[in-house]
Design a protein around this motif. Structure first.
Motif, short mmCIF file in Angstrom:
data_model
loop_
_atom_site.label_atom_id
_atom_site.label_comp_id
_atom_site.label_asym_id
_atom_site.label_seq_id
_atom_site.Cartn_x
_atom_site.Cartn_y
_atom_site.Cartn_z
N MET A 215 0.83 -1.20 0.00
CA MET A 215 0.00 0.00 0.00
C MET A 215 0.86 1.25 0.00
O MET A 215 1.80 1.36 0.77
N GLN A 216 0.50 2.16 -0.87
CA GLN A 216 1.29 3.38 -0.99
C GLN A 216 0.73 4.44 -0.05
O GLN A 216 -0.12 5.21 -0.40
N THR A 217 1.20 4.42 1.14
CA THR A 217 0.64 5.29 2.16
C THR A 217 1.71 6.26 2.63
O THR A 217 2.83 5.87 2.90
N SER B 242 1.39 7.99 5.47
CA SER B 242 0.83 8.29 6.78
C SER B 242 1.80 9.17 7.56
O SER B 242 3.00 9.01 7.50
N GLU C 165 -4.60 11.32 7.03
CA GLU C 165 -3.80 10.34 6.30
C GLU C 165 -4.22 10.33 4.85
O GLU C 165 -5.36 10.61 4.52
N SER D 222 -3.55 8.23 0.92
CA SER D 222 -2.91 7.22 0.08
C SER D 222 -2.90 7.69 -1.37
O SER D 222 -3.87 8.24 -1.86
N ARG D 223 -1.80 7.41 -2.03
CA ARG D 223 -1.67 7.72 -3.44
C ARG D 223 -2.67 6.87 -4.23
O ARG D 223 -3.14 5.84 -3.74
N LYS E 34 -8.71 8.77 3.85
CA LYS E 34 -7.39 8.24 3.51
C LYS E 34 -7.37 7.58 2.13
O LYS E 34 -6.36 7.63 1.42
N TRP E 35 -8.48 6.97 1.76
CA TRP E 35 -8.48 6.10 0.57
C TRP E 35 -9.08 6.76 -0.66
O TRP E 35 -9.11 6.15 -1.73
N HIS F 94 -9.02 9.41 -3.63
CA HIS F 94 -7.97 10.17 -4.30
C HIS F 94 -8.47 11.44 -4.94
O HIS F 94 -7.70 12.24 -5.44
N HIS G 70 -7.32 -1.07 -2.03
CA HIS G 70 -5.88 -0.75 -2.03
C HIS G 70 -5.04 -1.97 -1.70
O HIS G 70 -4.03 -2.24 -2.35
N TRP H 244 -5.04 -4.70 6.64
CA TRP H 244 -5.95 -3.59 6.53
C TRP H 244 -6.87 -3.60 7.74
O TRP H 244 -7.31 -4.66 8.17
#
Lengths: 515, 515
Positions: free
Chosen positions: B1-3, B5, B29, B31-32, B162-163, B165, B408, B450
């Motif tokens: 996961m590309q995080t 944080s 937070e 994520s990409r 966070k999730w 985009h 993700h 997750w």
């Protein structure tokens, strides 16, 4: 969709009076087990598969597995060429895989109604209900210890479910019957309240034998000797331990040519490494050892590669369900099973939620979907599972069972016949037209779309006037409707009497036990 | 996961006092966008794809499409070589496909915060929220017409997710503002309450131009000329009709090098044939014509192949969501888009349920899962959609957004590094041991699984004592928590003033309109 619906067509049903009658007259519908016409989703590439397979053999060779309290098993492994130290069995690279080669790639399990026979393996998917919970829950009664009456009701619901192919095993634990006697009532419930295939008892080798003996009464002795009429769930005590109770049951079934699922039961991060690839390595090592052992009992014994893996909430220690890690493990385990040429068991409508709410449905659908696309051949827990497997939920049973229709339709793939391609319909309707009235739609609408029998499709205003209820209430009504419309499938009275007589004698022969 | 944080590690957080402080201090937070490391699930084989592609060209050539009230479009098509009769455009076999070839295979959409830029195409998946509902719903206020205050709150929730985009477009219709002015407030809300990328207005060509002009204030004129800073949703009036409002907006955006999604919007069985393959044929014909037209406006204009398809309940006429037919169409449409080398839009947390209950979650998860595995690059409606798109639900927004974390993790595939394979952990623990305390688990547990921020993982007894609540209540608390912890991302005051000035002048220049 392979449906042998007995519902008369709309045209044949007549006017208003007939429609009202039809609304109350229940018609039992049934679908054959799924034969997928779609590809599998495969998450691991060739390199990953080869590394995991290599490492699983390393685990068997270097670390080994334990067969506890089972001196006969130790002897068998020694004779097969394993390096045995006490109860630890170290299996030389390749030996377990070679032993697995004699297990059949497909299992035909017979039901007392031959139309309900199932095939487990290849591109098949057989759907079976929840297994194991000590509690039940419904809207009216809340959460409570399960009884044999609950058990019978779940068997009835399973019998009446269009999309469920299998009656399952311990749909809930009938806690009102002594532990050493309840298997008799459970098997009898499956035999008498349903005509779908079912599972045998595994809590003691003697109870496995009782299951076989009852099947001999139902199916006839010679039929049982030649055919699988039960499939039973043999869990491995992960990591890498095979206990004598489960192995004892496996031995009884394998000797009697009855099918077993050999299944690592893993809470990832507690009973296996916290990573997907690490867990897959252990799953494969355990399945290889267990399945190889079944072939040491009887070459050709029918056996399924199982993988029951959940993740864990590292803060609370609670097992978690419907998580992405579990889906990835399912997908990878399916690939490993297929490379062994073995039927695969995994999946189910698994969830951690205490209620049949949105959390339950998100989690359950994640795993149902992963199971369909991951090539599962036998899906236990495909409906009714709640609260991490502690509870069998009546409402969730019918809610999940409804969703199993989705799996049937996706598995059927895409029809590219002339009728499916519908080019003439596009010609007929043209730009700006509408399809509702066109001939193609009229000819096809009845079978074109899967339809839920729980979900509410009414306009907001109607739904609101009728109380603005949520899915659980609709499901509760569905449970009530089904149970009040249940009728028993015919069972030959002489067989019924023989079964009841067997149970009576077995129960009288021993005192009640609590374990 | 590309995080990326910004949460400090557990070890750094200190003792009880620090933990209590951390519980209340919200950390944003992010994520990409997803770059899939997993294969796509593809339901159609080569034969089916070729037949559908052939038939789609037949539709364009024989039946044609209509560009209504749009004489310029008719001229453009004539010049391009189409056979034009009145408003009907018949496109010779191969022409539309050739025109589509100049559209880029991947679109980079810029956000005002460059860390939030997204790529749409290839193996990417960009997640955007619900689009279009006139109503909102939450636990405290029930179902009601949406206002700009609701709109802003959804933008805030999207910014804090966070999730997610993308900030999306019409997250709900601000019905308290005149129809001809609300787009200004919507665009401003995305620009000021979030720093994620967003969508432009399409309800009038002039409103598309306003969107472009506001972007020129935010990003600078020359930047907008060279880069896509918006993506906008151009629906086709299926079957086979392209209206002048949508095409007018497309023309503005294509001329300005801004991205568009050209999307058949289909209730299958009403606006397309009742069969999957027939609908796919029509979807492809429509997308080919619309995308080809974008390239007639400007060669190289960035455009996405869209497919929004639901099924229908033939009894009530209600559109139905999360159905298997829709999933199959999604999967097939993705294959057709990829064969054209174009980015693909579909999916979302679609449902027909009136409440964020189990029905909503079953249906939503079916489509989220199909979208992830079907190679969707841009997923509109990925959270918050309720009641067939009539309602934006606050609770469902955070519930769905939570589930986007599942996508993700699955998309990240399986780590087969030495650490992922964890052979040393299996060695360390051995048969019968447990992994919770082992070094590998300690080193990896934080990133291994997750974790939901909505689902309840507590033991039954604790959960029960705390009220025995369902997911909606937990989600409601999460909404409240997020909104009370929201803080605005910095926006240069001079830009903010210029935007507000632009909006003021635009609003004063025209009377309020109701359409």
């Amino acid at each position: 969709m392979q449906t042998d619906s007995q519902k008369p067509s709309r045209k044949l049903r007549g006017g208003g009076g007939a429609r009202r009658a039809e609304r109350t007259a229940y018609v039992n519908e049934f679908s054959r087990f799924i034969e997928r016409k779609i590809p599998n989703f495969e998450i691991l590439n060739e390199e990953a598969l080869e590394i995991i397979e290599y490492n699983a053999e390393t685990v068997l060779e270097e670390i080994g597995v334990k067969f506890v309290d089972n001196p006969d098993a130790i002897v068998r492994w020694k004779e097969a060429g394993a390096d045995v130290q006490g109860e630890t069995v170290k299996i030389p690279r390749g030996l377990a895989r070679n032993l697995c080669a004699t297990a059949p790639s497909k299992i035909k399990q017979h039901a007392r109604n031959p139309d309900r026979n199932v095939e487990i393996g290849g591109n098949s998917l057989v759907l079976a209900p929840v297994y194991g919970p000590p509690f039940v829950r419904d809207t009216s009664g809340g959460r409570r210890y399960a009884t044999i009456a609950d058990f019978e009701n779940f068997v009835k619901l399973g019998y009446m479910s269009k999309w469920l192919h299998h009656s399952g095993g311990t749909v809930c634990e009938p806690t009102d019957i002594a532990v050493n006697k309840r298997h008799l009532d459970m098997i009898y419930a499956h035999m008498s309240f349903s005509d779908k295939p079912f599972m045998g008892s595994v809590t003691e080798p003697s109870r496995a034998q009782d299951s076989v003996d009852m099947c001999k009464i139902l199916f006839g002795e010679s039929f049982v000797e030649k055919n699988s009429v039960m499939i039973s769930l043999i869990n491995i005590n992960s990591p890498l331990v095979f206990d004598s109770v489960m192995m004892g049951a496996l031995e009884v079934y394998a000797r009697n040519n009855q099918a077993c699922i050999v299944s690592p039961f893993i809470v990832g991060g507690a009973m296996s490494p916290v990573t997907v690839a690490g867990t897959l390595t252990q799953v494969l090592a355990e399945a290889l050892a267990g399945i190889a052992y079944s072939q040491l009992i009887r070459k050709g014994a029918p056996v399924v590669f199982g993988a029951f893996v959940t993740s864990i909430d590292m803060n609370s220690g609670a097992p978690t369900f419907g998580t992405p890690e579990a889906s990835k493990i399912l997908s990878g385990a399916g690939q490993l099973a297929r490379r062994l040429g073995l039927p695969f068991r995994s999946g189910g409508a698994l969830c951690g939620s205490k209620l049949p709410d949105a959390q339950a449905a998100y989690e359950s659908t994640n795993t149902l979907s992963a199971g369909l696309l991951g090539g599962v051949n036998f899906m236990l827990h495909s409906c009714g599972w709640l609260e991490g497997g502690l509870v069998s939920s009546f409402e969730k049973f019918v809610m999940d069972a409804d969703q199993l229709g989705v799996l049937h339709s996706i598995a059927a793939g895409v029809d590219i016949s002339q009728n499916g391609l519908a080019l003439d319909a596009i010609r007929e309707v043209g730009p700006g037209g509408h399809y509702l009235g066109c001939e193609h739609t009229q000819n096809n609408f009845k079978d074109s779309f899967w339809k839920s029998n729980i979900a509410d499709y009414k306009p907001f205003e109607t739904w609101s006037e009728e109380g603005g209820n949520d899915t659980v209430l609709f499901a509760s009504k569905r449970v009530e409707y089904l149970l009040s419309n249940y009728s028993k499938p015919h069972l030959e009275p002489s067989i019924d009497e023989a079964l009841l007589d067997f149970i009576k004698r077995k129960k009288e022969s021993q005192p009640d036990k609590l374990y």
